[in-house]
Every structure is written in C-alpha cells, then in structure tokens.
Design a protein around this motif. Structure first.
Motif, PDB file in Angstrom:
ATOM      1  N   SER A 188      -2.559   6.883  -8.499  1.00  0.00           N
ATOM      2  CA  SER A 188      -1.255   6.007  -8.224  1.00  0.00           C
ATOM      3  C   SER A 188      -0.712   5.880  -9.709  1.00  0.00           C
ATOM      4  O   SER A 188      -1.533   5.212 -10.480  1.00  0.00           O
TER       5      SER A 188
ATOM      6  N   LYS B 187      -6.137  12.388  -9.489  1.00  0.00           N
ATOM      7  CA  LYS B 187      -4.861  11.977  -9.059  1.00  0.00           C
ATOM      8  C   LYS B 187      -4.960  10.437  -8.836  1.00  0.00           C
ATOM      9  O   LYS B 187      -5.744  10.205  -8.067  1.00  0.00           O
TER      10      LYS B 187
ATOM     11  N   TYR C 109       1.136   3.404 -10.480  1.00  0.00           N
ATOM     12  CA  TYR C 109       0.892   2.034 -10.733  1.00  0.00           C
ATOM     13  C   TYR C 109      -0.603   1.450 -11.305  1.00  0.00           C
ATOM     14  O   TYR C 109      -0.505   0.226 -11.574  1.00  0.00           O
TER      15      TYR C 109
ATOM     16  N   ARG D 190       0.907  -1.209   0.105  1.00  0.00           N
ATOM     17  CA  ARG D 190      -0.214   0.096  -0.136  1.00  0.00           C
ATOM     18  C   ARG D 190       0.686   1.403   0.117  1.00  0.00           C
ATOM     19  O   ARG D 190       0.464   2.053  -0.505  1.00  0.00           O
TER      20      ARG D 190
ATOM     21  N   LYS E  13       3.638   1.472  -1.045  1.00  0.00           N
ATOM     22  CA  LYS E  13       4.359   1.819  -2.611  1.00  0.00           C
ATOM     23  C   LYS E  13       3.643   2.373  -3.432  1.00  0.00           C
ATOM     24  O   LYS E  13       3.930   3.154  -4.385  1.00  0.00           O
ATOM     25  N   LEU E  14       2.228   1.756  -3.396  1.00  0.00           N
ATOM     26  CA  LEU E  14       1.149   2.504  -4.348  1.00  0.00           C
ATOM     27  C   LEU E  14       1.271   4.068  -4.245  1.00  0.00           C
ATOM     28  O   LEU E  14       0.834   4.657  -5.130  1.00  0.00           O
ATOM     29  N   ASP E  15       1.249   4.405  -3.025  1.00  0.00           N
ATOM     30  CA  ASP E  15       1.114   5.839  -2.757  1.00  0.00           C
ATOM     31  C   ASP E  15       2.502   6.849  -3.211  1.00  0.00           C
ATOM     32  O   ASP E  15       2.369   7.880  -3.131  1.00  0.00           O
ATOM     33  N   GLU E  16       3.548   5.772  -3.279  1.00  0.00           N
ATOM     34  CA  GLU E  16       4.910   6.438  -3.601  1.00  0.00           C
ATOM     35  C   GLU E  16       4.817   7.414  -4.779  1.00  0.00           C
ATOM     36  O   GLU E  16       5.575   8.666  -4.816  1.00  0.00           O
ATOM     37  N   ARG E  17       4.301   7.134  -5.912  1.00  0.00           N
ATOM     38  CA  ARG E  17       4.187   7.663  -7.136  1.00  0.00           C
ATOM     39  C   ARG E  17       2.612   8.259  -7.498  1.00  0.00           C
ATOM     40  O   ARG E  17       2.012   7.030  -7.764  1.00  0.00           O
ATOM     41  N   ILE E  18       2.608   9.232  -7.558  1.00  0.00           N
ATOM     42  CA  ILE E  18       1.118   9.698  -7.935  1.00  0.00           C
ATOM     43  C   ILE E  18       1.208  10.547  -9.189  1.00  0.00           C
ATOM     44  O   ILE E  18       2.043  11.200  -9.306  1.00  0.00           O
TER      45      ILE E  18
END
Ligand code: FAD
Length: 453
Positions: free
Chosen positions: A177, A175, A179, A156, A158-163
């Motif tokens: 993720s 906005k 991914y 979870r 990691k999913l939020d790391e790249r928006i």
C-alpha cells in the motif's frame, strides 16, 4: 538553512517529515526541545519516560554525527527556544516537522508556525505518527466515525486503494500500500547541515541532571519483537501471565519505531495485531474530531453520574490493595514496571469506575502519570470505554466480574501470584467492595443518572 524539528518521531529511518526536508532542502539541521512546560509537571524526578527520551535523543544525535550531520538539542519552553533560534539563525528559510494531534501540541505549533512565517519562512508538518489521520477516514455521507467496526472496514479499504511497488532489503520488488511505503531517508543524508558549522558546545545534549531528573529503575522493552509473538498474537494477547503482546507502546508513542513498518510486517503475520493498530488510529481521530473528550465524557450526559470519589478507596486502588486479586496484580505491575497488560487495564478501569464509583478521570490521570506507553488519545479512549461514556463504549450495565475474568484469563493464578505474593494468606485483605453489591449499585446509579438526562 532548514530546521527539522523532531518530537514524537525519534528516528532517522522511515520518517515522513525528515524525508521531505532532506529531499526538498539543503543544510538541514535536526533539533529536539525537551519541553519545560511538560517536564515541570512531572512530580517523579526519576520518571523513566524522561530517561528514555534522554537516551533516545542522545542516540539520535550520535546517529547524525556519525553521518557527518549536526543535531541541536535544547531544554526550555518551546516558544522561547524558537524565538532565540530564529534570532541566532536569521537564514532559516523553512521548518519541517511531523504532525502532533494533541491540543497542547496544536496550539504550540500554531504559534511557532506564526513566528516562522512572520519572518518570511515556511512551516510544514507531515503525517507520520498514524497510518491515517483525522479526515482521511470518513463516513460515506461525510464526517468522522464514532464506532470502531465500520471505521476499521473503511480504514482497511483505504489502505488497499493505492498500491505501489517497493524494493525490499534483499533487492526484491514488492507490492505494498502506498500508505505503508517506507521513506528512504538515509539516501539523502548529504542534505544535513555538517557538524563543522557548529561549535562543540552547541552540539551537547542536556543530561538528565541538567533538567533536574535522575535515572529510574525501569526497563524499556526492545523495539524488535519476534515473528513468533506476532504470529500467535490473536491467541496470546489476552493472557496477562505470559509475554503475549508486543510491548511496543512506548515506541509507537515516541516514534522510536515506524508505525508503517510495524503495520506492514503485522499484515503478513497476524490480522488481529493490525486491528489493534487501527484502534490506535481510531482513538487518535476521535481526539482530533472531538477535542472535548480531553476534559470530559464523549457522551456529555454521563457528566450527571454522581461519583462517590472516596479518596481512601482510590488510594487503595492505586496501591494495589483493593482485596480483588486481579485488580491488585494489575496495579502493582503498573507501579513497578510502568506497564499493565491490556486485559487487566480493562478490568482495573471497570472496577474503579463501576464497583468503586470513582470518576474515570482520576484513573486516567493516574495512568498518565505511570504508564511508559502513555498516549493521551488511547488512554482517554480506554478509560471512557470502561466507564461507558466513550465512543463505542462498553454499555454501563455490563460490569466486568473480576473473578470470572481471572478464571478465564489467569486460571492458574500465574499473573496474580507474580504480583500479589500474599494472595491466599491471612495478610491479604477482604475486597473493598464485593462484586454483587458493587455491580448492582453501579447499574442503579448509572441508570438513575442517565434516565434523568
Ligand atoms: C484504561 C485503558 C488505558 C489505556 N491507556 C493506553 C495508553 O495510555 N497508551 C496506549 O498506547 N494504549 C493504551 N491503552 C490500550 C492498550 O491497553 C495498550 O495499547 C496496550 O496494552 C499496550 O501494550 P502492548 O504494546 O504490548 O500492546 P499490543 O497488544 O502488542 O498492541 C500493539 C499496539 O497496538 C496499539 N493498541 C493496542 N490496543 C489498543 C487499544 N485498545 N487502543 C489503542 N491502541 C491500542 C498500541 O499502540 C499497542 O502498543 C489503554 C487501554 C485501556 C483499557
């Protein structure tokens, strides 16, 4: 020319590998191979999964045709088909596909990649089947997780790391993720190889009969699930007598839906559903990192369990005639529909491996033959969990009591009455193994075998 090789991604929308092929190359010819190595192993010639695949591949070929593009579909052994294909089209410069993490597929792809590269071509495979593949979710100190909860937390995070931003169907900027961002394949359909380049015969999709199969009588669940169902999922998912789960398994398995799209939708509606998709990634990465699980227990000391493996008991279990109503209901649901509710999968698997002391591998193979949504990683993970020998497994001394499970999850016998109409009459048999006896015998057997190792 470029080939895009469809396998477990039978869709043109939001398809990672197809997108890369269409964006980077021209003259892209999509193909599919009905794999004789796999089909020959299926004993049931009315296997509903083959019919499903044949329908879906035909639909895909039609979709391309409507967009002016060709698709070629073959029936045979993949390596032989590839050899012929490369001879027929010496101009093939690149092959694009999506990654498949099962050992059989990895070996096949390795050989095909060598063939293509041996002729100076490029072979490219992309992640599409899962949200996060093998090495993407690692422990802080490195290495794969073998316990679900910390894996889920890292997943979870990691999913939020790249928006990134995306524009939805209504033209609104959102906005999301990075991914989960969908691939807009249709925009690039002009890169498809046109149908006019091929003869009519070349574009024929093999029929079920051409492959020695016939239609079955099993319905396939739809690809769309109501908003309400996903919204209430955490409350309904454990009750087998109602339609409380999505039944999307077969579509995730063959990529007839996009895992990213479904996950994105679930994130807005129900977190528990997202967790189930994380379980799917979790077992997939277990298979990637610990390929030995395909042929034996994750915890190798469980090899020492002296299974009874009584053939008659196993046959009674398969047929739904154990005399334990919730087990029999589940097995009959599976035999008739190709589906079994998750709660009941856990109960029947526990009964087989604990009460009947039958190896989980027999149960795993039976499920593999019958389940529409059969997925090696999840099936193996589910069976090893029930038998206690897997990652993050149910401890061996916790033995499901089928009666308490029924009281909790099917209190009005709705599910049982649907599948076992003779329950409660003189025609219904006594249990093969009573709970108290079965439980004590299982615990004693497991304990002795594991203590000795
Ligand atoms: C013994 C056993 C065998 C199983 N065999 C398979 C199998 O062959 N293929 C398979 O996809 N699942 C398997 N599962 C997991 C689970 O039972 C099914 O995914 C689920 O019942 C499918 O129904 P659904 O699509 O309505 O799921 P939903 O409850 O709607 O869940 C949505 C999706 O999440 C995923 N999912 C849900 N639960 C799990 C789980 N525990 N592990 C991994 N993924 C999960 C599936 O892709 C599922 O389609 C097995 C579980 C057990 C206990």
């Amino acid at each position: 020319m470029t080939i895009f090789w469809h396998r477990r991604d039978l869709r043109t929308h939001d398809n990672a590998g197809l997108y890369r092929a269409l964006r980077n190359e021209t003259d892209v010819l999509p193909i599919f191979i009905f794999d004789k190595n796999i089909l020959d192993r299926l004993e049931n010639k009315a296997d509903a999964r083959v019919e499903f695949l044949q329908n879906e591949v035909s639909r895909l070929a039609n979709e391309y045709r409507e967009a002016g593009g060709a698709m070629r579909v073959f029936y045979g052994k993949p390596l032989q088909i590839w050899k012929k294909l490369l001879e027929e089209y010496p101009e093939i410069e690149a092959v694009y596909t999506n990654e498949d993490y099962e050992q059989y597929a990895k070996d096949r792809d390795f050989k095909v990649a060598k063939l293509v590269e041996g002729r100076g071509g490029r072979f490219r495979a992309y992640k599409d089947h899962v949200i996060f593949a093998g090495d993407e979710i690692q422990k802080k100190a490195g290495g794969p997780y073998t316990v679900f909860t910390p894996y889920m937390r890292t997943w979870r995070a990691k999913l939020d790391e790249r928006i990134s931003t995306m524009v939805n169907d209504e033209g609104k900027e959102l906005k999301v993720s990075f991914y989960l961002k969908p691939y807009p394949n249709r925009k690039y359909f002009n890169a498809l190889a046109p149908t006019s380049k091929f003869g009519k015969k070349e574009l024929v999709v093999p029929s079920l009969q051409d492959m020695g199969f016939e239609p079955g009588n099993i319905d396939i669940p739809p690809t769309e699930v109501s908003r309400e169902l996903i919204k209430n999922y955490d409350e309904t998912r454990d009750i087998p007598g109602i339609e409380g789960t999505s039944r999307l398994g077969i579509h995730y398995r063959h990529g007839t839906v996009s895992i990213r799209e479904k996950c994105l939708r679930a994130m807005k509606l129900n977190d528990t559903y997202v967790n189930e998709l994380i379980w799917r990634d979790f077992y997939s990465q277990i298979l990637q990192h610990f390929p030995h699980v395909e042929n034996g227990p994750f915890r190798e000391k469980y090899d020492a369990i002296p299974w009874i493996n009584d053939e008659d008991h196993f046959q009674a279990w398969c047929a739904g005639k154990t005399g334990v109503p919730i087990v029999d209901a589940g097995m009959r649901e599976l035999n008739e529909t190709g589906y079994m509710h998750n709660r009941v999968r856990m109960i029947v698997a526990s009964y087989l491996t604990k009460h009947l002391l039958t190896t989980w591998q027999w149960g795993e193979a039976y499920f593999a033959e019958k389940l529409l949504d059969f997925e090696l990683a999840s099936n193996n993970g589910g069976w090893q969990w029930a038998a206690g020998c897997g990652t993050d497994a149910q401890p061996y001394f916790r033995v499901f009591n089928p009666e308490s499970q029924q009281k909790k999850f099917d209190p009005e016998f709705k599910y049982i009455k649907e599948w076992v109409p003779e329950y409660g009459t003189a025609d219904y048999p006594e249990p093969l193994v009573e709970h108290k006896f079965g439980r004590e015998r299982a615990i004693a057997t497991y304990k002795e075998a594991l203590n000795g190792n």
